[in-house]
Design a protein around this motif. Structure first.
Motif, PDB file in Angstrom:
ATOM      1  N   ALA A 163       8.094   0.963  14.629  1.00 54.57           N
ATOM      2  CA  ALA A 163       7.951  -0.190  13.731  1.00 54.57           C
ATOM      3  C   ALA A 163       8.102   0.210  12.267  1.00 54.57           C
ATOM      4  N   ARG A 164       8.111   1.501  11.988  1.00 55.25           N
ATOM      5  CA  ARG A 164       8.142   1.940  10.594  1.00 55.25           C
ATOM      6  C   ARG A 164       9.412   1.494   9.851  1.00 55.25           C
ATOM      7  N   PRO A 165      10.618   1.674  10.411  1.00 56.72           N
ATOM      8  CA  PRO A 165      11.805   1.235   9.650  1.00 56.72           C
ATOM      9  C   PRO A 165      11.804  -0.252   9.304  1.00 56.72           C
ATOM     10  N   PRO A 166      11.457  -1.174  10.237  1.00 60.51           N
ATOM     11  CA  PRO A 166      11.394  -2.587   9.832  1.00 60.51           C
ATOM     12  C   PRO A 166      10.361  -2.856   8.744  1.00 60.51           C
ATOM     13  N   PHE A 167       9.202  -2.224   8.853  1.00 64.86           N
ATOM     14  CA  PHE A 167       8.177  -2.431   7.830  1.00 64.86           C
ATOM     15  C   PHE A 167       8.646  -1.880   6.483  1.00 64.86           C
ATOM     16  N   ALA A 198       1.888  -0.223   9.443  1.00 66.54           N
ATOM     17  CA  ALA A 198       2.109  -1.234   8.406  1.00 66.54           C
ATOM     18  C   ALA A 198       1.317  -0.908   7.145  1.00 66.54           C
ATOM     19  N   VAL A 199       0.076  -0.487   7.314  1.00 70.86           N
ATOM     20  CA  VAL A 199      -0.737  -0.113   6.156  1.00 70.86           C
ATOM     21  C   VAL A 199      -0.101   1.061   5.420  1.00 70.86           C
ATOM     22  N   GLU A 200       0.371   2.034   6.173  1.00 75.55           N
ATOM     23  CA  GLU A 200       1.026   3.193   5.544  1.00 75.55           C
ATOM     24  C   GLU A 200       2.275   2.788   4.766  1.00 75.55           C
ATOM     25  N   GLU A 201       2.919   1.721   5.198  1.00 78.08           N
ATOM     26  CA  GLU A 201       4.158   1.277   4.555  1.00 78.08           C
ATOM     27  C   GLU A 201       3.937   0.203   3.489  1.00 78.08           C
ATOM     28  N   GLY A 202       2.668  -0.113   3.203  1.00 82.70           N
ATOM     29  CA  GLY A 202       2.401  -0.976   2.069  1.00 82.70           C
ATOM     30  C   GLY A 202       1.889  -2.372   2.358  1.00 82.70           C
ATOM     31  N   ALA A 203       1.498  -2.656   3.590  1.00 78.49           N
ATOM     32  CA  ALA A 203       0.965  -3.987   3.909  1.00 78.49           C
ATOM     33  C   ALA A 203      -0.225  -4.307   3.022  1.00 78.49           C
TER      34      ALA A 203
END
Length: 214
Positions: A163-167, A198-203
């Motif tokens: 899920a990391r690339p979409p996020f 998601a949190v790691e990616e800025g949510a």
């Protein structure tokens, strides 16, 4: 109830990314839960609740009374706007201009919205194509809406890392939008199976149900 566990996992994920956990708002997804089941959630101080069905939201909001910050997180038909608009603090799923046009109508100022982005290659999924997202957000603002940011759902995957690339793509779109619309600061992304990524990616908002009530 595993609310404490979810909050702990948010804190750890935020720490890995060098973020303040307080910058991440937990939206508890209450779909299919009775108010009796939600009582302990309320008592714990978790009072930001998300519903994805218009009628269920309308009924629960009336029964729950004051003190709950309601968000609508599901696909919304234009003929159900009348049930949702008077109740919510935020619409996460502004997924088409037709809905923006309906949302602006009615008494008083409309609640702010997030523009939903289709982060998959499936054209049947709701949301704007990433390439059209910023334009759609600016168009919604021009209609008179307050756009607070973006919302997206990653494809269903077996490994949360997928899920990391979409996020990351949603976060990039969010940065692009903020450069044109500085008040559009929110990123609603991440659910039970992938909220830590998601949190790691800025949510700034995560929508979690099953993990809370496990």
């Amino acid at each position: 109830m595993s609310l404490g566990s979810v909050l702990g996992r948010v804190a750890v994920a935020a720490g890995r990314a060098g973020r303040d956990p307080a910058a991440v708002k937990l939206v508890a997804v209450t779909k299919g839960r009775s108010l009796d089941q939600l009582g302990s959630l309320r008592e714990s101080g978790c009072v930001v609740w998300g519903e994805n069905r218009a009628q269920e939201l309308s009924t629960k909001a009336a029964e729950a009374g004051v003190g709950i910050e309601w968000h609508f997180i599901g696909h919304l038909q234009t003929n159900k706007v009348r049930l949702v608009r008077p109740v919510v603090s935020l619409l996460h799923s502004m997924d088409r201009i037709e809905l923006a046009t309906a949302w602006i109508k009615g008494p008083g100022l409309p609640p702010p919205v997030l523009v939903q982005v289709n982060l998959t290659d499936d054209p049947t999924r709701q949301g704007f194509d990433p390439a059209a997202t910023v334009k759609a957000a600016l168009e919604a603002e021009a209609l008179g809406l307050t756009v607070r940011g973006l919302m997206g759902m990653a494809p269903q995957v077996s490994d949360p890392e997928e899920a990391r690339p979409p996020f990351r793509r949603l976060a990039e779109l969010g940065a692009e939008l903020r450069s044109l619309l500085p008040t559009a600061t929110e990123l609603s992304m991440g659910m039970t199976d992938d909220f830590e990524v998601a949190v790691e990616e800025g949510a700034t908002m995560i929508r979690v149900g099953r993990a809370i009530f496990a």
